[in-house]
Write an enzyme that holds these catalytic residues in place. Structure first.
Site: not given
Length: 659
Positions: A290, A294, A423, A559
């Site tokens: 993360e 980010r 994913d 998404e």
């Protein structure tokens, strides 16, 4: 009686040191002294005078040489500052460098959270499509700034020079593809000057839909600025904030969005906070994945778009602090690392990391190595890719969700999904191949094999509308369950087709895009649930998309609008813009908080009581609104897909060898 003889004349220095009070009453030492320079000089011998004069000449020569040396140093600094001012693509980005803001953002940082509202009941507001008006003075300044950039004089001024530094740069030219640059190479130029990035120097005027996105961003930013400045996330209902890492996640995630949207004042305020308040020397655990996508991705993207070396300095500092995560027996990184102490560890409940997390940091670490010339970042990230490639336990290119950091092997075998925990593994296979100039054949082969595996094992069609969707496989049993996260796949497939992969990838992308839109369309609020279950039985009274009570929430995820952007950009079909417009309207209707900000909601099936959850994720500004703005643009050169590749947090990074 003779008068007393006159006192003998004495040439000396008389110093009397005695404790006492000075004239102003303070304790100290009093000094009495007298000195006659001409008389003392006459008493010196010729040799003594010669020595003194010689020493004076030496001192003067030394001073002159020091002045020349300092002048040369300042000349070098000026030249480096000029080079730093050119550290941007040869074709400037979509808007000129922001000017300094009139307001001081630090004044907001000290605000204390206000008491929460007792009730949150509001009717659907009208969708605002009016952008903030700029005054004539600002427009004149904009024109002057653009003229300055054309002649190579635009930059960050004194503040940028103050932040300038000698930094290691990769001498990699775009057309050369990936390679390891000299580690200690001194480099002060911009590596993309020889081959310009294809971004227009002048901004295309915003259309009405883009202005609506700007309005939404400003509303969200106003809430963050008032109630959560410098903190990770806004809690818009209680007008307060929440912390995850304590590193200003929302602010960093939104930097490139502000630049792209033309919000110069807001960008400069945020830049000032990064310069003065973003400090990584703190005892805090961060999630490797993360924080990479980010923070590291956000800083690298801000550097590329603005040319401001401050962001690269911060990115290199942060990247170094993440490196202890890779010190594991298997070279598969731990999920968490303390950026202050350098201690890394797996989650408290397991020794596993998720496959998506350890395989979705490569774009950022590779780019950091290319810019700094320090190959350790790229080597650590690519070692993970090599090891995952060689592992057993895959199913026709599909990977399990977990990997053990001690053994380096897959765990929880037999479960395959394109949703959470797996994913972005597939996304980064393709995007690394694109980033590197389409030269790393193994990445492409793994991606193509995975797409074939998806077709073979995970695709199904719903009833009654025959929607194509991606389900999950659990030890041989198919589940008609599809996370909203899977809606990244239409955009990724379309991007691959654009870069020369089989045409059937685009056909599958369009079919899945219809499904992701229906996940919004078939909900009463027009917003998708977090997870959908598709009906496989032919019954006219039943909708294709079914939702369980635990999955009815919407987190403002990006998404679907991400894939809409790719599909519109690559097909030109305006229905994708219309679908995005409907989604923006639903966000404004059911998630917009009047006092500032947007809130995730708990029930997408109840338009009267959507149940706001009092949280605005950083990706709403970093991804969702950015992709909506790009979706509504008709300018294919605005972050061209032949020039940039977006990381999984929507931060654009340059392709090393653009076509």
């Amino acid at each position: 009686m003779y008068p007393p003889p006159a006192p003998a004349r004495r040439d000396f220095i008389s110093v009397t040191l005695s404790p006492g009070r000075s004239y102003d009453g303070g304790q100290g030492l009093r000094l009495k002294w007298s000195f006659s320079v001409p008389q003392k000089w006459k008493q010196l011998s010729r040799l003594q005078r010669t020595v003194v004069l010689f020493l004076l000449v030496v001192v003067m020569l030394f001073g002159l040489l020091s002045y020349v040396h300092v002048a040369d140093e300042w000349t070098a600094v000026d030249s480096r500052s000029a080079a730093a001012g050119q550290m941007r693509p040869a074709n400037p980005p979509v808007l000129p460098a922001p000017q300094k803001a009139a307001e001081n953002p630090e004044a907001v940082a000290g605000l204390s959270p206000q008491k929460p509202q007792r009730h949150f009941r509001r009717g659907p507001p009208n969708l605002q499509i009016r952008a903030p008006d700029g005054d004539p003075q600002e427009r004149r300044q904009d024109r002057a700034q653009r003229r300055a950039e054309v002649v190579g004089e635009a930059g960050w001024g004194a503040e940028a020079q103050r932040d300038g530094l000698r930094w290691r740069g990769a001498g990699t030219k775009l057309e050369q593809g990936p390679r390891h640059p000299p580690k200690k190479a001194e480099f002060f130029g911009w590596p993309f000057q020889q081959q310009a990035l294809r971004i227009r120097a002048s901004r295309t005027p915003q259309n009405e839909r883009q202005k609506a996105v700007v309005d939404a961003f400003l509303h969200a930013w106003a809430g963050y600025r008032k109630f959560a400045w410098g903190h990770d996330e806004l809690k818009p209902l209680t007008r307060s904030f929440s912390e995850w890492f304590g590193l200003g996640l929302t602010l960093i995630d939104a930097l490139d969005t502000m630049w792209i949207l033309g919000l110069k004042k807001e960008f400069q305020e945020a830049r000032n906070w990064v310069s003065k308040r973003l400090l990584f020397q703190k005892d805090v655990d961060v999630n490797l994945f993360e924080s990479t996508i980010r923070i590291l991705g956000g800083l690298l993207s801000a550097f590329h778009l603005s040319g401001d070396i401050l962001f690269l300095k911060k990115a290199e500092d942060f990247g170094n602090r993440l490196m202890p995560a890779f010190r594991t027996p298997s070279k598969i990184p731990y999920s968490d690392v303390n950026i202050g102490t350098g201690v890394a560890h797996p989650p408290r409940w397991t020794s596993d990391s998720t496959v998506a997390e350890v395989t979705s940091i490569q774009l950022e670490f590779r780019e950091l190595s290319r810019l700094t010339g320090d190959k350790k970042f790229q080597e650590a990230a690519e070692e993970v890719t090599r090891r995952v490639h060689a592992l057993h336990g895959k199913l026709d290119g599909l990977v399990p969700m977990f990997i053990n950091t001690n053994s380096g092997s897959f765990t929880h075998l037999g479960v395959f999904t394109l949703g959470a925990r797996a994913d972005s593994y597939y996304e980064y296979l393709l995007k690394q191949w694109i980033q590197g100039g389409k030269k790393e054949r193994q990445l492409l082969e793994d991606y193509l094999e995975a797409v074939d595996g998806i077709r073979k094992h995970l695709l199904a069609r719903s009833e009654p509308r025959k929607l194509t969707f991606v389900g999950e496989l659990n030890h041989g049993r198919f589940s008609a369950k599809m996370d909203h996260l899977v809606c990244f796949l239409p955009g990724t497939l379309a991007l691959g087709a654009h870069h020369g992969l089989p045409a059937e990838h685009m056909e599958l992308a369009q079919a899945l895009m219809d499904t992701c839109y229906q996940m919004y369309r078939q909900m009463e609020t027009g917003l998708s649930p977090e997870t959908a279950h598709f009906n496989l039985h032919h019954t006219k009274a039943v909708k294709d998309v079914q939702v369980k009570a635990a999955d009815r929430h919407n987190l403002l995820r990006p998404e679907t609008v991400e894939s809409l952007f790719y599909l519109y950009r690559l097909t030109g079909n305006r229905k994708y813009q219309d679908w995005g417009w409907e989604i923006l309207h639903s966000f404004n209707t059911y998630t917009r908080v009047p006092s500032g900000g947007y809130s995730s909601i708990s029930n997408v099936q109840d338009p009267r009581h959507p149940q706001p959850r009092d949280k605005m994720e950083s990706f709403f500004l970093g991804e969702t609104l950015k992709y909506l703005y790009l979706l509504f643009s008709d300018d294919p050169d605005l972050l061209s897909l032949d020039t940039y590749v977006f990381n999984t947090e929507a931060h654009p990074l340059p392709i090393w060898a653009p076509s």
